[in-house]
Design a protein around this motif. Structure first.
Motif, PDB file in Angstrom:
ATOM      1  N   VAL A 102     -10.150   7.922  -1.039  1.00 51.02           N
ATOM      2  CA  VAL A 102     -10.955   9.097  -0.671  1.00 51.02           C
ATOM      3  C   VAL A 102     -10.125  10.371  -0.787  1.00 51.02           C
ATOM      4  O   VAL A 102     -10.605  11.416  -1.252  1.00 51.02           O
ATOM      5  CB  VAL A 102     -11.511   8.946   0.754  1.00 51.02           C
ATOM      6  N   GLY A 103      -8.857  10.304  -0.387  1.00 49.63           N
ATOM      7  CA  GLY A 103      -7.988  11.477  -0.483  1.00 49.63           C
ATOM      8  C   GLY A 103      -7.776  11.918  -1.915  1.00 49.63           C
ATOM      9  O   GLY A 103      -7.792  13.122  -2.215  1.00 49.63           O
ATOM     10  N   VAL A 104      -7.597  10.975  -2.820  1.00 49.19           N
ATOM     11  CA  VAL A 104      -7.409  11.312  -4.236  1.00 49.19           C
ATOM     12  C   VAL A 104      -8.670  11.944  -4.812  1.00 49.19           C
ATOM     13  O   VAL A 104      -8.627  12.991  -5.481  1.00 49.19           O
ATOM     14  CB  VAL A 104      -7.018  10.064  -5.040  1.00 49.19           C
ATOM     15  N   ALA A 105      -9.812  11.328  -4.562  1.00 54.86           N
ATOM     16  CA  ALA A 105     -11.066  11.831  -5.130  1.00 54.86           C
ATOM     17  C   ALA A 105     -11.380  13.240  -4.640  1.00 54.86           C
ATOM     18  O   ALA A 105     -11.749  14.128  -5.428  1.00 54.86           O
ATOM     19  CB  ALA A 105     -12.206  10.876  -4.775  1.00 54.86           C
ATOM     20  N   THR A 106     -11.228  13.473  -3.348  1.00 52.86           N
ATOM     21  CA  THR A 106     -11.520  14.801  -2.806  1.00 52.86           C
ATOM     22  C   THR A 106     -10.450  15.815  -3.192  1.00 52.86           C
ATOM     23  O   THR A 106     -10.753  16.995  -3.394  1.00 52.86           O
ATOM     24  CB  THR A 106     -11.641  14.737  -1.275  1.00 52.86           C
ATOM     25  N   ALA A 142       4.953  13.089  -6.983  1.00 50.79           N
ATOM     26  CA  ALA A 142       4.597  12.336  -5.779  1.00 50.79           C
ATOM     27  C   ALA A 142       3.430  11.396  -6.010  1.00 50.79           C
ATOM     28  O   ALA A 142       3.519  10.198  -5.743  1.00 50.79           O
ATOM     29  CB  ALA A 142       4.270  13.312  -4.639  1.00 50.79           C
ATOM     30  N   PHE A 143       2.336  11.921  -6.536  1.00 50.22           N
ATOM     31  CA  PHE A 143       1.132  11.114  -6.676  1.00 50.22           C
ATOM     32  C   PHE A 143       1.341   9.942  -7.629  1.00 50.22           C
ATOM     33  O   PHE A 143       0.944   8.804  -7.343  1.00 50.22           O
ATOM     34  CB  PHE A 143      -0.025  11.980  -7.147  1.00 50.22           C
ATOM     35  N   PHE A 144       1.986  10.194  -8.770  1.00 51.28           N
ATOM     36  CA  PHE A 144       2.191   9.118  -9.734  1.00 51.28           C
ATOM     37  C   PHE A 144       3.132   8.048  -9.185  1.00 51.28           C
ATOM     38  O   PHE A 144       2.915   6.846  -9.398  1.00 51.28           O
ATOM     39  CB  PHE A 144       2.715   9.671 -11.057  1.00 51.28           C
ATOM     40  N   MET A 145       4.171   8.465  -8.473  1.00 52.81           N
ATOM     41  CA  MET A 145       5.066   7.480  -7.871  1.00 52.81           C
ATOM     42  C   MET A 145       4.318   6.645  -6.832  1.00 52.81           C
ATOM     43  O   MET A 145       4.436   5.403  -6.805  1.00 52.81           O
ATOM     44  CB  MET A 145       6.258   8.174  -7.213  1.00 52.81           C
ATOM     45  N   GLU A 146       3.538   7.318  -6.001  1.00 52.28           N
ATOM     46  CA  GLU A 146       2.759   6.613  -4.985  1.00 52.28           C
ATOM     47  C   GLU A 146       1.772   5.644  -5.628  1.00 52.28           C
ATOM     48  O   GLU A 146       1.625   4.496  -5.184  1.00 52.28           O
ATOM     49  CB  GLU A 146       2.020   7.646  -4.135  1.00 52.28           C
ATOM     50  N   SER A 147       1.122   6.079  -6.697  1.00 53.73           N
ATOM     51  CA  SER A 147       0.116   5.235  -7.360  1.00 53.73           C
ATOM     52  C   SER A 147       0.744   4.021  -8.026  1.00 53.73           C
ATOM     53  O   SER A 147       0.210   2.902  -7.950  1.00 53.73           O
ATOM     54  CB  SER A 147      -0.646   6.063  -8.401  1.00 53.73           C
ATOM     55  N   VAL A 178       1.842  -1.982  -7.461  1.00 53.30           N
ATOM     56  CA  VAL A 178       2.704  -3.151  -7.245  1.00 53.30           C
ATOM     57  C   VAL A 178       2.272  -3.890  -5.980  1.00 53.30           C
ATOM     58  O   VAL A 178       2.189  -5.133  -5.959  1.00 53.30           O
ATOM     59  CB  VAL A 178       4.180  -2.716  -7.138  1.00 53.30           C
ATOM     60  N   LEU A 179       1.975  -3.139  -4.920  1.00 55.33           N
ATOM     61  CA  LEU A 179       1.552  -3.774  -3.673  1.00 55.33           C
ATOM     62  C   LEU A 179       0.231  -4.522  -3.835  1.00 55.33           C
ATOM     63  O   LEU A 179       0.032  -5.590  -3.248  1.00 55.33           O
ATOM     64  CB  LEU A 179       1.414  -2.721  -2.559  1.00 55.33           C
ATOM     65  N   LEU A 180      -0.669  -3.957  -4.637  1.00 50.73           N
ATOM     66  CA  LEU A 180      -1.994  -4.561  -4.789  1.00 50.73           C
ATOM     67  C   LEU A 180      -1.996  -5.749  -5.745  1.00 50.73           C
ATOM     68  O   LEU A 180      -2.670  -6.752  -5.489  1.00 50.73           O
ATOM     69  CB  LEU A 180      -2.990  -3.505  -5.277  1.00 50.73           C
ATOM     70  N   PHE A 181      -1.242  -5.626  -6.843  1.00 48.81           N
ATOM     71  CA  PHE A 181      -1.366  -6.632  -7.908  1.00 48.81           C
ATOM     72  C   PHE A 181      -0.074  -7.377  -8.225  1.00 48.81           C
ATOM     73  O   PHE A 181      -0.076  -8.282  -9.051  1.00 48.81           O
ATOM     74  CB  PHE A 181      -1.864  -5.964  -9.197  1.00 48.81           C
ATOM     75  N   GLY A 182       1.020  -6.998  -7.590  1.00 50.52           N
ATOM     76  CA  GLY A 182       2.297  -7.602  -7.973  1.00 50.52           C
ATOM     77  C   GLY A 182       2.908  -8.522  -6.949  1.00 50.52           C
ATOM     78  O   GLY A 182       4.100  -8.857  -7.043  1.00 50.52           O
ATOM     79  N   ARG A 183       2.126  -8.939  -5.979  1.00 51.72           N
ATOM     80  CA  ARG A 183       2.685  -9.752  -4.906  1.00 51.72           C
ATOM     81  C   ARG A 183       3.352 -11.022  -5.418  1.00 51.72           C
ATOM     82  O   ARG A 183       4.426 -11.423  -4.946  1.00 51.72           O
ATOM     83  CB  ARG A 183       1.587 -10.100  -3.898  1.00 51.72           C
ATOM     84  N   GLU A 184       2.742 -11.679  -6.376  1.00 47.28           N
ATOM     85  CA  GLU A 184       3.279 -12.928  -6.926  1.00 47.28           C
ATOM     86  C   GLU A 184       4.100 -12.689  -8.193  1.00 47.28           C
ATOM     87  O   GLU A 184       4.562 -13.650  -8.803  1.00 47.28           O
ATOM     88  CB  GLU A 184       2.133 -13.901  -7.241  1.00 47.28           C
ATOM     89  N   SER A 187       8.717  -1.316  -2.691  1.00 48.57           N
ATOM     90  CA  SER A 187       7.517  -0.626  -3.163  1.00 48.57           C
ATOM     91  C   SER A 187       6.726  -0.037  -2.000  1.00 48.57           C
ATOM     92  O   SER A 187       6.175   1.060  -2.101  1.00 48.57           O
ATOM     93  CB  SER A 187       6.638  -1.589  -3.968  1.00 48.57           C
ATOM     94  N   ALA A 188       6.676  -0.785  -0.897  1.00 45.28           N
ATOM     95  CA  ALA A 188       5.959  -0.285   0.284  1.00 45.28           C
ATOM     96  C   ALA A 188       6.603   0.992   0.807  1.00 45.28           C
ATOM     97  O   ALA A 188       5.913   1.968   1.145  1.00 45.28           O
ATOM     98  CB  ALA A 188       5.930  -1.353   1.380  1.00 45.28           C
ATOM     99  N   TRP A 189       7.935   1.008   0.862  1.00 41.60           N
ATOM    100  CA  TRP A 189       8.625   2.201   1.355  1.00 41.60           C
ATOM    101  C   TRP A 189       8.535   3.350   0.352  1.00 41.60           C
ATOM    102  O   TRP A 189       8.499   4.531   0.745  1.00 41.60           O
ATOM    103  CB  TRP A 189      10.084   1.881   1.675  1.00 41.60           C
ATOM    104  N   LEU A 190       8.484   3.039  -0.946  1.00 41.17           N
ATOM    105  CA  LEU A 190       8.328   4.099  -1.939  1.00 41.17           C
ATOM    106  C   LEU A 190       6.929   4.696  -1.888  1.00 41.17           C
ATOM    107  O   LEU A 190       6.746   5.899  -2.135  1.00 41.17           O
ATOM    108  CB  LEU A 190       8.631   3.548  -3.335  1.00 41.17           C
ATOM    109  N   VAL A 191       5.927   3.887  -1.583  1.00 42.75           N
ATOM    110  CA  VAL A 191       4.578   4.424  -1.366  1.00 42.75           C
ATOM    111  C   VAL A 191       4.586   5.376  -0.173  1.00 42.75           C
ATOM    112  O   VAL A 191       4.011   6.474  -0.222  1.00 42.75           O
ATOM    113  CB  VAL A 191       3.567   3.280  -1.143  1.00 42.75           C
ATOM    114  N   CYS A 192       5.247   4.967   0.905  1.00 40.41           N
ATOM    115  CA  CYS A 192       5.371   5.812   2.084  1.00 40.41           C
ATOM    116  C   CYS A 192       6.102   7.111   1.755  1.00 40.41           C
ATOM    117  O   CYS A 192       5.658   8.206   2.124  1.00 40.41           O
ATOM    118  CB  CYS A 192       6.109   5.041   3.183  1.00 40.41           C
ATOM    119  N   PHE A 193       7.222   6.999   1.033  1.00 42.85           N
ATOM    120  CA  PHE A 193       7.996   8.187   0.648  1.00 42.85           C
ATOM    121  C   PHE A 193       7.179   9.094  -0.262  1.00 42.85           C
ATOM    122  O   PHE A 193       7.214  10.321  -0.130  1.00 42.85           O
ATOM    123  CB  PHE A 193       9.284   7.754  -0.054  1.00 42.85           C
ATOM    124  N   GLY A 194       6.419   8.495  -1.193  1.00 39.98           N
ATOM    125  CA  GLY A 194       5.604   9.293  -2.100  1.00 39.98           C
ATOM    126  C   GLY A 194       4.539  10.086  -1.372  1.00 39.98           C
ATOM    127  O   GLY A 194       4.277  11.251  -1.712  1.00 39.98           O
TER     128      GLY A 194
END
Length: 249
Positions: free
Chosen positions: A68-72, A106-111, A116-122, A132-139
């Motif tokens: 929602v934040g990205v779209a708005t 920021a946005f591209f790094m976060e995305s 990775v968090l959504l599709f790279g778990r395995e 990756s989780a901390w880089l999302v937070c940092f982004g």
């Protein structure tokens, strides 16, 4: 029909609605990112199935607010030109720079690392997954910095000159970026958005305890949210005072 034919009024209504939703979800997104990184760290250390499940649950909440934040946010950036055309022309060379930097750095790094968090778990190692989780937070925190730079420059402009065409021209990037109010505002915003996310975390945990569902996870969320909120509440007093002093000056 008169109201519907007024393009300026319609643009203002559209921008107001977009800004309201953007401001509701983006602070939550940043705060949720910090909670997500902490939960991912706990799951990495303990290896417990409950902690892993709790981290995945919070990842879903983060993704909802992020989307929602990205779209708005994209819609709102285009709305600057439709609502403040003269202002956009006057300071576009300066005001647009941090907005572009927010998207590029920021946005591209976060995305990327959210992917990775959504599709790279395995597909990646547990250490890289945690990083990756901390880089999302940092982004998300870095994204807030660029937006605060743009907003603070509007309040305490620095590092610019008026060019021959009458528009503001950037002459010193560092002076403009770290103008007299940037750091105070950023500190205040950062601790308050983390406080917001922590309170929601505690509220979700309390809800599950009241409903007597997933009580183990509920206790962990309530405990984590309360601890983070307590720290941020104390820091908010310091940050708010620092910004108030800057405003007074």
């Amino acid at each position: 029909m008169g109201v519907l034919a007024d393009a300026v009024l319609l643009n203002r209504i559209q921008f107001a609605a977009t800004a309201i939703y953007h401001f509701m979800f983006v602070p939550l997104s940043i705060g949720f990112g910090v909670i997500l990184a902490i939960l991912m760290t706990r799951a990495y250390r303990t290896g417990l199935a409950e902690d892993e499940s709790l981290a995945r649950f919070w990842l879903k909440l983060f993704c909802g607010t992020f989307a929602v934040g990205v779209a708005t946010g994209i819609t709102m950036e285009f709305s600057f030109g439709t609502n403040w055309a003269d202002y956009s022309r006057f300071v576009g060379d300066i005001f647009g720079a941090p907005l572009a930097a927010e998207a590029l750095f920021a946005f591209f790094m976060e995305s990327v690392f959210l992917g990775v968090l959504l599709f790279g778990r395995e597909r990646v190692s547990r250490k890289f997954y945690l990083a990756s989780a901390w880089l999302v937070c940092f982004g998300s925190c870095l994204s807030a910095l660029w937006i605060i730079i743009a907003n603070s420059w509007m309040q305490t402009p620095a590092g610019y000159e008026i060019g021959p065409d009458g528009n503001a021209v950037l002459v010193n990037f560092w002076a403009a970026a770290f103008n007299p109010s940037t750091l105070q505002r950023y500190f205040h915003v950062l601790v308050t958005v983390i406080l917001c996310g922590a309170l929601v975390c505690a509220a979700v945990g309390a809800y599950y305890l009241l409903k007597r569902r997933f009580e183990g996870a509920g206790r962990k969320l309530l405990r984590l949210g309360t601890m983070v909120a307590l720290v941020c509440a104390v820091l908010t007093v310091v940050a708010g005072h620092a910004q108030a002093v800057e405003v007074a000056e």
